[in-house]
Design a protein around this motif. Structure first.
Motif, mmCIF file in Angstrom:
data_model
loop_
_atom_site.group_PDB
_atom_site.id
_atom_site.type_symbol
_atom_site.label_atom_id
_atom_site.label_comp_id
_atom_site.label_asym_id
_atom_site.label_seq_id
_atom_site.Cartn_x
_atom_site.Cartn_y
_atom_site.Cartn_z
ATOM 1 N N SER A 114 -2.793 -5.551 2.268
ATOM 2 C CA SER A 114 -2.262 -5.061 1.005
ATOM 3 C C SER A 114 -0.777 -4.724 1.144
ATOM 4 C CB SER A 114 -3.030 -3.812 0.558
ATOM 5 O OG SER A 114 -2.438 -3.230 -0.589
ATOM 6 N N ASP A 123 0.229 -1.035 1.487
ATOM 7 C CA ASP A 123 0.237 -0.350 2.781
ATOM 8 C C ASP A 123 1.586 -0.465 3.491
ATOM 9 O OD1 ASP A 123 -2.403 0.404 2.465
ATOM 10 O OD2 ASP A 123 -3.184 -1.365 3.508
ATOM 11 N N VAL A 128 -9.929 1.330 0.940
ATOM 12 C CA VAL A 128 -8.530 1.583 0.634
ATOM 13 C C VAL A 128 -8.298 3.012 0.159
ATOM 14 C CG1 VAL A 128 -8.065 -0.831 0.104
ATOM 15 C CG2 VAL A 128 -8.767 0.722 -1.738
ATOM 16 N N ARG A 177 -8.714 -1.142 7.271
ATOM 17 C CA ARG A 177 -8.398 -2.440 6.668
ATOM 18 C C ARG A 177 -9.117 -3.582 7.378
ATOM 19 N NH1 ARG A 177 -7.320 1.120 3.996
ATOM 20 N NH2 ARG A 177 -5.329 1.643 2.988
#
Length: 428
Positions: free
Chosen positions: A127, A130, A190, A244
């Motif tokens: 992502s 992040d 997340v 993750r």
């Protein structure tokens, strides 16, 4: 970074080209922590029991650099070899096999990568959020978390790349145990920071760094990975979980393994062990009585926490958060336990001591108990033992003896009983 003597020094990696998806994952490893080569730094172990049918699918997920050793139950070697397992070691029970894998890897100076026998895939979520400069910000809602996961890139990665990534993440936070998110729900994943350091490390895929000392408790039959995580936290103060990197495994509907021994009774027994060993850490879960939530920050003062943890006796299943009341409840509980132990010790001591001899029967006047020795007088001496009898003349002695005998024969019955009683008492 130099690990224990049994382990190798990390050097800049010399690696063959990897698949694009693995390259994406390894490219997201923490900066300043080079990726360790697979061939020289990792030992792959698949822990399995009564699931030889899983061998072909699992073996296909490894390559020459990550070829695993299967640690199985007693007497299962032939079945696993016949199914195509590359290497097989009989470890015994679940935790015995896990410990055998750790010992084997560490003897070879390698990190131990343990993988369950029913893992379907490992997925990495990349992502852009992040990588935004500044501190990580938690999503405001579940909906926002789902939206972030949907917008991110998700790729399936190999076991080898996952192990390399986790090992580098572990070194970045000085942890000796690194693992992945325990399920494949990225909408939930997340909601946590990319790397967390005090959370549960699931046993389906983890890396124990070479030389680490904690071992699995072989008295446990389920939830052994919770206890293993707590041991690492107690020993090193940190673990490493990547939120993750997620794993998808078949557990509940996969025959054999832990499913063969799982029951509500077994689950509750293992939960009790966890709570007795790590007070305050394993709280009730909204998913039911057979599940727990691990909260290392809630641990009791007796294991390094900052609060007194006691269950509320008036509200089953809930903890007491008022520390004054928690202290009072603890003092009462400890007093009860001390009294119980003292009573048990007294009972054991009494049972171990030799029995006392029985007391003799009280004196009776039964005819069978009255014994008068022949030739003895009432005082217990012979009839001719007095000095007066010796001073008598022969005639007097004869007359005296005759008259005495006659007198003794004519003695009243109540005097006879008194004389017999006196004699018996003297003899006793």
């Amino acid at each position: 970074r130099l690990h224990d003597d049994a382990c190798s020094r990390f050097e800049p990696p010399v690696m063959a080209p990897v698949a694009t998806d693995d390259a994406l994952l390894l490219g997201r490893a923490p900066a300043g922590h080079p990726i360790a080569p697979l061939e020289s730094h990792f030992f792959f172990a698949v822990v399995s029991s009564k699931r030889a049918l899983n061998v072909p699918a699992m073996e296909a997920k490894f390559d020459a650099a990550t070829r695993p050793t299967w640690f199985v139950g007693r007497g299962e070697t032939a079945a696993y070899l016949a199914a195509g397992a590359s290497n097989v070691v009989e470890g015994g029970g679940l935790c015995a096999s896990r410990n055998a894998a750790l010992e084997t890897a560490f003897r070879r100076g390698r990190h131990c990568v343990q993988i369950s026998d029913d893992v379907e895939r490992v997925t990495f979520l990349d992502s852009a959020r992040d990588r935004t400069p500044g501190p990580w910000v938690r999503p405001a809602s579940v909906s926002e978390g789902n939206a972030i996961a949907a917008a991110a890139t998700q790729v399936e990665v190999s076991f080898g790349a996952a192990a390399q990534f986790l090992e580098a993440c572990g070194r970045s936070v000085e942890a000796r145990l690194a693992g992945c998110y325990p399920n494949a729900n990225f909408g939930q994943a997340v909601a946590g920071a990319p790397i967390v350091t005090s959370h549960f490390i699931v046993g389906d895929l983890f890396v124990a760094l070479c030389g680490s000392t904690p071992r699995f408790s072989e008295t446990m039959t389920l939830k052994e990975d919770y206890d293993f995580t707590a041991k690492h936290l107690a020993t090193y103060g940190t673990v490493c979980r990547s939120n993750r990197l997620a794993i998808l495994a078949r557990h509940r509907d996969n025959a054999g393994g832990a499913v063969a021994v799982r029951s509500v009774k077994k689950e509750l027994q293992n939960i009790k062990y966890l709570r007795d060993t790590w007070p305050g850490v394993f709280l009730n879960s909204p998913r039911g009585q057979t599940e727990v939530m691990m909260r290392w920050d809630k641990r009791d003062v007796t294991i390094g926490g900052d609060r007194i943890f006691e269950w509320d006796p008036n509200n089953k299943g809930r903890a007491i958060y008022d520390q004054v009341r928690a202290k009072q409840v603890r003092e009462k509980r400890l007093a009860r336990e001390a009294k119980k132990k003292a009573n048990a010790a007294a009972k054991r001591s009494k049972a171990a001591s030799p029995p006392e001899p029985p007391a003799g029967p009280p004196p009776t006047e039964d005819a069978a108990d009255i014994v008068v020795l022949a030739g003895e007088g009432a005082d217990g001496h012979g009839a001719s033992s007095s000095s007066e009898d010796e001073a008598q003349t022969p005639g007097d002695g004869v007359v005296g003896n005759a008259s005495g005998a006659a007198q003794e024969q004519e003695e009243p019955p109540h005097k006879k009983r008194r004389s017999a009683r006196t004699t018996r008492t003297a003899r006793l």
